[in-house]
Design an enzyme around this catalytic site. Sequence first.
Site, PDB file in Angstrom:
ATOM      1  N   CYS A   2       0.847  -1.188   0.000  1.00 40.25           N
ATOM      2  CA  CYS A   2       0.000   0.000   0.000  1.00 40.25           C
ATOM      3  C   CYS A   2       0.889   1.246   0.000  1.00 40.25           C
ATOM      4  O   CYS A   2       2.056   1.199   0.334  1.00 40.25           O
ATOM      5  CB  CYS A   2      -0.882   0.022   1.244  1.00 40.25           C
ATOM      6  SG  CYS A   2      -1.882  -1.442   1.422  1.00 40.25           S
ATOM      7  N   ARG A  27       3.938   0.940  -6.823  1.00 47.24           N
ATOM      8  CA  ARG A  27       3.921  -0.126  -5.790  1.00 47.24           C
ATOM      9  C   ARG A  27       2.800  -1.115  -6.022  1.00 47.24           C
ATOM     10  O   ARG A  27       2.728  -2.149  -5.361  1.00 47.24           O
ATOM     11  CB  ARG A  27       3.779   0.515  -4.401  1.00 47.24           C
ATOM     12  CG  ARG A  27       4.942   1.389  -3.977  1.00 47.24           C
ATOM     13  CD  ARG A  27       4.556   2.342  -2.851  1.00 47.24           C
ATOM     14  NE  ARG A  27       4.279   1.697  -1.607  1.00 47.24           N
ATOM     15  CZ  ARG A  27       5.188   1.476  -0.650  1.00 47.24           C
ATOM     16  NH1 ARG A  27       6.429   1.867  -0.850  1.00 47.24           N
ATOM     17  NH2 ARG A  27       4.876   0.897   0.475  1.00 47.24           N
ATOM     18  N   TRP A  74      -3.152  -2.115  -1.617  1.00 53.67           N
ATOM     19  CA  TRP A  74      -2.849  -3.424  -2.209  1.00 53.67           C
ATOM     20  C   TRP A  74      -3.571  -4.409  -1.297  1.00 53.67           C
ATOM     21  O   TRP A  74      -3.139  -4.669  -0.168  1.00 53.67           O
ATOM     22  CB  TRP A  74      -1.351  -3.652  -2.227  1.00 53.67           C
ATOM     23  CG  TRP A  74      -0.920  -5.041  -2.542  1.00 53.67           C
ATOM     24  CD1 TRP A  74      -0.623  -6.036  -1.654  1.00 53.67           C
ATOM     25  CD2 TRP A  74      -0.737  -5.629  -3.835  1.00 53.67           C
ATOM     26  NE1 TRP A  74      -0.272  -7.190  -2.308  1.00 53.67           N
ATOM     27  CE2 TRP A  74      -0.331  -6.966  -3.647  1.00 53.67           C
ATOM     28  CE3 TRP A  74      -0.876  -5.175  -5.122  1.00 53.67           C
ATOM     29  CZ2 TRP A  74      -0.062  -7.833  -4.708  1.00 53.67           C
ATOM     30  CZ3 TRP A  74      -0.588  -6.025  -6.185  1.00 53.67           C
ATOM     31  CH2 TRP A  74      -0.211  -7.333  -5.965  1.00 53.67           C
ATOM     32  N   ASN A 100      -0.483   0.568   6.020  1.00 52.46           N
ATOM     33  CA  ASN A 100       0.232  -0.369   5.149  1.00 52.46           C
ATOM     34  C   ASN A 100       0.752  -1.476   6.052  1.00 52.46           C
ATOM     35  O   ASN A 100       1.377  -1.207   7.073  1.00 52.46           O
ATOM     36  CB  ASN A 100       1.396   0.335   4.437  1.00 52.46           C
ATOM     37  CG  ASN A 100       2.151  -0.629   3.518  1.00 52.46           C
ATOM     38  OD1 ASN A 100       1.601  -1.651   3.109  1.00 52.46           O
ATOM     39  ND2 ASN A 100       3.408  -0.336   3.243  1.00 52.46           N
ATOM     40  N   GLU A 485      14.252 -24.371 -11.029  1.00 55.96           N
ATOM     41  CA  GLU A 485      13.942 -22.963 -10.756  1.00 55.96           C
ATOM     42  C   GLU A 485      15.181 -22.090 -10.950  1.00 55.96           C
ATOM     43  O   GLU A 485      15.105 -21.024 -11.577  1.00 55.96           O
ATOM     44  CB  GLU A 485      13.374 -22.803  -9.356  1.00 55.96           C
ATOM     45  CG  GLU A 485      13.109 -21.362  -8.948  1.00 55.96           C
ATOM     46  CD  GLU A 485      12.197 -20.596  -9.903  1.00 55.96           C
ATOM     47  OE1 GLU A 485      11.461 -21.224 -10.678  1.00 55.96           O
ATOM     48  OE2 GLU A 485      12.245 -19.356  -9.896  1.00 55.96           O
ATOM     49  N   HIS A 508      22.708 -40.517 -18.996  1.00 62.20           N
ATOM     50  CA  HIS A 508      21.812 -41.095 -20.015  1.00 62.20           C
ATOM     51  C   HIS A 508      21.711 -40.192 -21.243  1.00 62.20           C
ATOM     52  O   HIS A 508      20.800 -40.353 -22.055  1.00 62.20           O
ATOM     53  CB  HIS A 508      20.427 -41.345 -19.399  1.00 62.20           C
ATOM     54  CG  HIS A 508      20.455 -42.312 -18.276  1.00 62.20           C
ATOM     55  ND1 HIS A 508      20.695 -43.666 -18.447  1.00 62.20           N
ATOM     56  CD2 HIS A 508      20.337 -42.116 -16.935  1.00 62.20           C
ATOM     57  CE1 HIS A 508      20.690 -44.267 -17.259  1.00 62.20           C
ATOM     58  NE2 HIS A 508      20.476 -43.351 -16.333  1.00 62.20           N
TER      59      HIS A 508
END
Length: 612
Positions: A2, A27, A74, A100, A485, A508
Amino acid sequence: MCGIVGYTGSEQATPILMRGLSRLEYRGYDSAGIAVYNGSELVVKKAKGKLSELAGRIEAAPVAGCVGIGHTRWATHGEPSDINSHPHTDGDGAIAIVHNGIIENYQELKEALIARGCVFRSETDTEVVPHLIRTYYTGSMLETLIRVLPMLQGSFALAIASKDDPDTLYCTRKDSPLVLGKTDHGSLIASDIPALLEYTRDVYLLDDFDIARVRPEGISFYDCLGNEKTKEAMHVDWDVKAAEKGGYAHFMLKEIHEEPAAIHNTLAPLIEIGRANKLRFRKDAMPINEEDANAIKNIIISACGTSYHVGMVSRFIFEKLAGIPTQVEIASEFRYRDPIIQDNSLFIVISQSGETADTIAALREAKNCGVKTLAITNVVGSTVAREADYVIYTWAGPEIAVASTKAFVSQQMVAYALAADLAVKRGKMTEDELADYLHEMDQLSAKAQILVDSWEIQAHAANHFRSIRNSFYIGRHLDAISCMEAALKLKEISYVQTEAYPAGELKHGTLSLVEDGTLVCAIATQTDLIDKMISNIKEVKVRGGYVIAFVKESETRIESEVDEVWRIPECPDIFTPILVAIPGQLFGYYMALERGTDIDQPRNLAKSVTVE
Ligand code: AGP
């Protein structure tokens, strides 16, 4: 996150507040509002949607006054809507606040305030604050805050306006930033420096539990006991763009450095200290009740990209802890496979944005089959959040860089928590075992901080390897997924072709690609598989590969077999994917920096793939 702004001075507050909020739009937000004192009332204007929506409402009914607060929201608790937007007020509008952060104990506070006759209008955690202030108001806002703030658990940055002392604003913070500034026509509050730069480059940084009294003529600072304290202003020579990144060179780097907080903020609302000082889940924190948990015959997880990798980790955890057969499906494949979804399946979608087209389609496929669905997402009110039967949010805050970092670790935290909750409800884990497990999870934030602070290790390696054209990541079991990842991070932002392989598979076929100087990162954190990894590392070394091993602090057997060791803080094997991710992300970041690619917006990619 926020955005907060506040102003008190000799000029009209509304345009200053709106300009400040526009400086904080980066933001991420889903609604906005202001409260301005017009000489007799605190007039609140707020609206779901972008600032333009709020501006339209203000234009239709302007608010005159020289003191006010503003907010871009947010959403965390309570989906985006007019009524859930900030500012929030007490019952008769004498106090208005913007916030916030997350008030983790808001349910208990709300129940107690309702019992005292307070009437709540919104679904937010924030709304407990103006009611608390009003309930304990002594006539001195400073005194009242000193009494009320210790009641709040969690993170908060608060700006407060009051009819009682109309030209004075108060603000305070815990774990959520606030900055203040003085101009020749008044004083300002903001969540972040970009909102102050057009007025002043000399800013005051509030520390946790500080309270600031903000008046047109100046700002006074107090500690949590009300003792006045002096503060030196910090001179900022950033431009606005640099300020939006908090001084970091890229949003990706900023978001990596936010990972310890994201890990903490995702877990904290789910847990509390129970009997015998042992950690347990908060009541109602996890959405699946005991009956439904025991009815689950199997789990299907579907996602894309980095979120798919979270699903791969989750499969190990759900099977190991809860004993539930689990399969993981790439969403873009799943939807075209005429899948067989058995009754009593739990279908889980994982999506940072909550808007990925393939993932939404997989979710709808599952719902058409009549099974229960659960979404793990970072965006309140997103499509997957609205369409799934259950939702568990990550509290990573807006993730702006295309490469997912803090959302990845936060999603894993949710998956680990869900697996443990299902395990306890299915009798596979005792309350004491859960307490130990949650204690280990609760340590991960600090351990992540150690890795973030060690970024120079990866920066140095990136400088050495900046010209390579290909590389490998190899690992076994959970490490094989961590390889996927880490390889994605390296590929998607530095454009280095990188293969992620189960270490046992190299022989392999792809071992043929290893030649003198080939970079091979070996992730080896699974204690029982170290010897196997050493064999695979030897296969690489004898063919000239340069091996960097990711190992736990206590690992000693690998050092003599490799060229470099990157250590992660000690933790149970099961949790290493969360910690290993950080050096993998940092290596990808610094390789991209060395190679001059567009780190926050890599070529050909979008942050949210809302099309097939
Ligand atoms: C991650 O670094 C990528 N940007 C991408 O793979 C992303 O994870 C994927 O597109 C899924 O996005 P979502 O989590 O918002 O659904």
